[in-house]
Design a protein around this motif. Structure first.
Motif, short mmCIF file in Angstrom:
data_model
loop_
_atom_site.label_atom_id
_atom_site.label_comp_id
_atom_site.label_asym_id
_atom_site.label_seq_id
_atom_site.Cartn_x
_atom_site.Cartn_y
_atom_site.Cartn_z
N ALA A 131 0.83 -1.21 0.00
CA ALA A 131 0.00 0.00 0.00
C ALA A 131 0.86 1.26 0.00
CB ALA A 131 -0.92 0.00 1.22
N LEU A 132 1.95 1.23 0.75
CA LEU A 132 2.84 2.38 0.81
C LEU A 132 3.49 2.65 -0.54
CD1 LEU A 132 4.59 1.80 4.26
CD2 LEU A 132 2.97 3.62 3.67
N LEU A 133 3.88 1.60 -1.24
CA LEU A 133 4.49 1.77 -2.56
C LEU A 133 3.47 2.31 -3.57
CD1 LEU A 133 6.70 -1.45 -2.77
CD2 LEU A 133 7.46 0.91 -2.41
N GLN A 134 2.22 1.92 -3.41
CA GLN A 134 1.17 2.44 -4.29
C GLN A 134 0.98 3.94 -4.06
OE1 GLN A 134 -0.69 0.81 -6.68
NE2 GLN A 134 -1.58 2.80 -7.17
N VAL A 135 0.94 4.33 -2.80
CA VAL A 135 0.79 5.75 -2.45
C VAL A 135 2.01 6.54 -2.93
CG1 VAL A 135 0.75 7.37 -0.51
CG2 VAL A 135 -0.74 5.36 -0.50
N ASP A 136 3.19 5.98 -2.73
CA ASP A 136 4.41 6.66 -3.16
C ASP A 136 4.43 6.86 -4.67
OD1 ASP A 136 7.14 7.66 -2.88
OD2 ASP A 136 7.74 5.77 -3.80
N SER A 137 4.03 5.84 -5.41
CA SER A 137 4.00 5.95 -6.87
C SER A 137 3.03 7.04 -7.32
CB SER A 137 3.58 4.60 -7.48
OG SER A 137 3.42 4.71 -8.89
N GLU A 162 -2.41 19.01 1.84
CA GLU A 162 -2.56 18.70 3.27
C GLU A 162 -2.34 17.22 3.54
OE1 GLU A 162 -5.81 19.18 6.93
OE2 GLU A 162 -6.24 20.02 4.94
N THR A 163 -2.93 16.37 2.70
CA THR A 163 -2.76 14.92 2.87
C THR A 163 -1.31 14.51 2.64
OG1 THR A 163 -5.03 14.52 2.16
CG2 THR A 163 -3.52 12.65 2.08
N ALA A 168 3.80 12.39 4.48
CA ALA A 168 5.25 12.53 4.53
C ALA A 168 5.77 12.36 5.96
CB ALA A 168 5.67 13.88 3.96
N PHE A 169 5.03 12.90 6.92
CA PHE A 169 5.44 12.77 8.32
C PHE A 169 5.16 11.36 8.85
CE2 PHE A 169 4.53 12.84 12.87
CZ PHE A 169 5.68 13.42 13.37
N GLY A 188 9.69 7.24 -1.36
CA GLY A 188 9.17 8.28 -0.48
C GLY A 188 9.76 9.66 -0.71
N ARG A 189 10.79 9.77 -1.55
CA ARG A 189 11.47 11.05 -1.72
C ARG A 189 10.60 12.07 -2.45
NH1 ARG A 189 13.78 8.94 1.62
NH2 ARG A 189 16.00 8.48 1.85
N GLU A 190 9.91 11.62 -3.49
CA GLU A 190 9.08 12.55 -4.26
C GLU A 190 7.87 13.01 -3.46
OE1 GLU A 190 9.86 13.95 -7.06
OE2 GLU A 190 11.74 12.82 -7.08
N LEU A 191 7.33 12.12 -2.65
CA LEU A 191 6.21 12.51 -1.78
C LEU A 191 6.66 13.59 -0.80
CD1 LEU A 191 3.48 12.32 -0.34
CD2 LEU A 191 4.30 10.23 0.78
N SER A 192 7.82 13.39 -0.19
CA SER A 192 8.35 14.38 0.75
C SER A 192 8.64 15.70 0.05
CB SER A 192 9.63 13.85 1.42
OG SER A 192 9.35 12.70 2.19
#
Length: 205
Positions: A131-137, A162-163, A168-169, A188-192
């Motif tokens: 799920a995390l990889l899906q969100v990151d993509s 906001e989301t 990111a945190f 996670g770098r692009e999300l941050s």
């Protein structure tokens, strides 16, 4: 004598002076209609170029908006709904941690320590890796579309900023764990990066 008569005739023609040219007919005069037609043609040509430029600019603006809306729609598609549901289910099973977060302001370092002592020690983060990889993509695509100017930044930020900042945190330490395991430092770098970029927009712009 014929020569005298011819001379008299020549003298009469000379005395009469040069013959006047025939007056111009209406067909020979420059046509006002032709002049007006040239002006109208020029105006139409200039207007055509201006309209073409306007249409191109309008099309680009419309394209940015359409791409932005498509990401908003993708956020509610089956894959993203499944990923978001998996994350919600995960936190539903972490009652103690959620209680601490709700009642206490937790620093990033303290948050990581809490995760190390509970979730990470038990290896429960593996349950949400997909799920995390899906969100990151997804947020990688959103961030690229925004930074490249292909999307309308304001529209994306109103919906996702906001989301993205919360994700990111909350999931930063999780992404770091995935990076350590896989060797992929980009997780996670692009999300941050998007979370920082959208949060630092000049309000006057």
């Amino acid at each position: 004598m014929p020569s005298i008569r011819m001379g008299a005739v020549l003298n009469k023609k000379t005395e009469a002076g040069p013959q006047e040219s025939e007056p111009q007919t209406e067909a020979d005069k420059p046509s006002r209609f032709d002049s007006m037609a040239k002006v109208v043609t020029l105006v139409i040509a200039v207007f055509g170029v201006a309209q073409y430029v306007y249409d191109r600019v309008d099309a680009r603006a419309s394209g940015k908006k359409s791409r932005s809306i498509s990401y908003i729609e993708q956020y509610a598609n089956a894959d993203m709904l499944e990923a978001r549901h998996a994350l919600a289910e995960f936190w539903a099973g972490q009652g103690d941690l959620v209680g601490i977060f709700r009642n206490t302001s937790v620093s990033e370092r303290a948050y990581e320590a809490l995760l190390d002592a509970s979730v990470f020690r038990a290896g429960r983060d593996a349950d949400i890796q997909r799920a995390l990889l899906q969100v990151d993509s997804f947020y990688t695509q959103v961030g690229f579309c925004r930074s490249s100017g292909l999307c309308e930044a304001g529209l994306l930020d109103d919906y996702f900023c906001e989301t993205a900042r919360k994700y990111a945190f909350v999931y930063g330490p999780f992404f770091d764990r995935i990076s350590d395991k896989t060797g992929d430092s980009g997780v996670g770098r692009e999300l941050s990066a998007y979370a920082v970029e959208c949060a630092t927009v000049d309000p006057a712009s």
